[in-house]
Write an enzyme that holds these catalytic residues in place. Structure first.
Site, short mmCIF file in Angstrom:
data_model
loop_
_atom_site.label_atom_id
_atom_site.label_comp_id
_atom_site.label_asym_id
_atom_site.label_seq_id
_atom_site.Cartn_x
_atom_site.Cartn_y
_atom_site.Cartn_z
N ASN A 162 19.23 5.48 -16.21
CA ASN A 162 18.83 5.33 -14.81
C ASN A 162 19.73 6.20 -13.94
O ASN A 162 20.94 5.94 -13.87
CB ASN A 162 18.93 3.87 -14.38
CG ASN A 162 18.01 2.97 -15.17
OD1 ASN A 162 16.80 3.14 -15.13
ND2 ASN A 162 18.57 2.02 -15.90
N CYS A 188 33.20 3.18 -18.45
CA CYS A 188 32.10 3.84 -19.15
C CYS A 188 31.53 4.97 -18.30
O CYS A 188 31.28 4.80 -17.10
CB CYS A 188 31.00 2.83 -19.48
SG CYS A 188 31.54 1.54 -20.62
N SER A 236 26.94 -3.37 -26.31
CA SER A 236 26.66 -2.06 -25.74
C SER A 236 27.21 -1.00 -26.69
O SER A 236 28.42 -0.84 -26.80
CB SER A 236 27.32 -1.93 -24.36
OG SER A 236 26.74 -2.83 -23.45
N LEU A 237 26.31 -0.28 -27.34
CA LEU A 237 26.73 0.63 -28.41
C LEU A 237 26.73 2.09 -27.93
O LEU A 237 27.76 2.74 -27.88
CB LEU A 237 25.82 0.46 -29.62
CG LEU A 237 26.40 0.84 -30.97
CD1 LEU A 237 27.61 -0.01 -31.30
CD2 LEU A 237 25.34 0.68 -32.06
N HIS A 238 25.54 2.63 -27.68
CA HIS A 238 25.34 3.91 -26.99
C HIS A 238 25.71 5.17 -27.78
O HIS A 238 25.45 6.28 -27.31
CB HIS A 238 26.05 3.92 -25.64
CG HIS A 238 25.76 2.72 -24.80
ND1 HIS A 238 24.49 2.19 -24.66
CD2 HIS A 238 26.59 1.90 -24.08
CE1 HIS A 238 24.54 1.13 -23.88
NE2 HIS A 238 25.80 0.93 -23.52
N CYS A 286 28.10 4.52 -16.15
CA CYS A 286 27.89 3.31 -15.36
C CYS A 286 28.48 3.46 -13.97
O CYS A 286 29.67 3.77 -13.81
CB CYS A 286 28.52 2.11 -16.07
SG CYS A 286 28.26 0.54 -15.20
N SER A 308 26.76 -9.97 -22.93
CA SER A 308 26.87 -8.58 -23.38
C SER A 308 28.32 -8.13 -23.31
O SER A 308 29.06 -8.54 -22.40
CB SER A 308 26.01 -7.69 -22.50
OG SER A 308 26.15 -6.33 -22.87
N GLY A 367 31.03 -5.76 -14.34
CA GLY A 367 32.18 -6.22 -15.09
C GLY A 367 31.92 -6.38 -16.58
O GLY A 367 30.78 -6.37 -17.05
N GLU A 368 33.01 -6.52 -17.32
CA GLU A 368 32.98 -6.80 -18.76
C GLU A 368 33.23 -8.30 -18.94
O GLU A 368 34.35 -8.79 -18.71
CB GLU A 368 34.07 -5.98 -19.47
CG GLU A 368 34.46 -6.45 -20.86
CD GLU A 368 33.31 -6.54 -21.85
OE1 GLU A 368 33.04 -7.66 -22.32
OE2 GLU A 368 32.69 -5.50 -22.15
#
Length: 340
Positions: free
Chosen positions: A289, A113, A213-215, A116, A191, A159-160
């Site tokens: 952030n 991503c 997590s859409l975003h 991140c 998540s 991590g995922e």
């Protein structure tokens, strides 16, 4: 030798049965492990001969705390060393009347991503079930007399989670088991960036809260920000979300990171409201952030509030999530184990 923290109660019963031990011995050990026992000698309700045997044939080691940092708002970031020398981070977040622990599930992350910092580490390996639950034990030790206030868990660290599915599922079973960690299913949230097959499977195998997590509300933009969208497109992800059988009154949390000039316009908020129609949803808005090496900026408060207003107008519960631990790089998207 096997680490017994990686076993469910049923697997532990089978392991001990093969050694001629009754099932209730497994239940005793299972309780001790969740309490944070560091060695078998602490398990005083086991026969001495069994304690000696287990010391020679099994392991119950935990990750080792290397550093802890406390932010101005009370957030505590822990750096934990694993048995092979790898390092992970986990975060204790103070809330009004409890603590939430943000758990890591992998060393690094393969999702890539764009927003991140953990993605910059790349993927190194999955955590074992015991390395996942070990974070809870160490957090409780840090909290000391306040450990009973650690009531909420979120799998939103490094991590995922769904890319480490089997270990995650074992850890969740131990976390929810009344003889284990005994957490409420209402207070455990997993998540995901959108691994569709694993999301569907998880919903069928265990009951916990889900966060997506859409975003971005558009395929093209989401693929730019989140490469997972190229494999499991937004349309398919939301189709599965509509089919999930949730407990009565539950909703899926959609996490939406606000990036200045990229996904923070009123028109984008309207598209987001439109694509979520028919899904029992609530929305967490996360102002970006800043982190070294990430080319994004946080929108102004005016734009954040305007984005929220559009979603509220569409009837969605929409919360602007306060970023805690930003001063110690412990906020959303900032975790990065700097020491290899």
């Amino acid at each position: 030798m096997p680490n017994l923290r990686d076993f469910t109660l049923e697997a532990l019963e089978e392991y001990l049965s093969d050694q001629g031990q009754p099932p209730w011995r497994a239940r005793q050990i299972f309780r001790w492990l969740a309490r944070g026992a560091k060695n078998f000698e602490e398990m005083t309700d086991l026969p001495k001969a069994l304690r000696r045997h287990l010391t020679q044939t099994a392991d119950i080691s935990l990750p080792r705390l290397t550093t802890q940092e406390k932010g101005a708002d009370g957030t505590i970031k822990l750096a934990l060393r694993l048995s092979d020398g790898a390092l992970i981070e986990t975060v204790i977040i103070p809330e009004r009347d409890h603590y939430t622990l943000c758990l890591s599930s992998q060393v690094g992350c393969a999702m890539g991503c764009a927003f991140c910092l953990t993605a910059k580490m790349e993927f190194r390996r999955n955590l074992s079930p015991g390395e996942i639950t070990g974070q809870i034990i160490l957090a409780r030790e840090i909290l000391g007399e306040e450990a009973s206030r650690l009531t909420n868990l979120v799998f939103m660290g490094m991590g995922e989670p769904l890319a480490n599915y089997e270990a995650l599922l074992t850890a969740l079973r131990n976390i929810l088991h009344p003889l284990g960690f005994g957490f409420s299913k209402r207070r455990v949230t997993v998540s995901t960036s959108g691994l569709v097959p694993q999301l569907l499977r998880l919903s069928q195998e265990i009951v916990v809260k889900l966060a997506i997590s859409l975003h971005a509300p558009e395929e093209g933009l989401r693929s730019q920000l989140m490469p997972v969208n190229r494999t499991w497109p937004l349309k398919e992800l939301l189709s599965v979300c509509r089919r999930l059988k949730l407990p009565r009154g539950w909703r899926i949390t959609f996490e939406y990171l606000l990036l200045e000039g990229i996904n923070d316009s009123r028109a984008t908020a309207q598209k987001l409201a439109w694509i979520l129609r028919g899904i029992p949803a609530k929305i967490n808005l996360i102002p970006f952030n800043p982190a070294p090496g990430l080319p994004f900026r946080c929108p102004s408060e005016e734009r954040i509030l305007a984005f929220q207003a559009e979603l509220l107008k569409a009837g969605y519960t929409t919360i602007i999530r306060k970023s805690k631990g930003r001063d110690i790089s412990a906020a959303c998207g900032q975790l990065y184990a700097r020491v290899a």
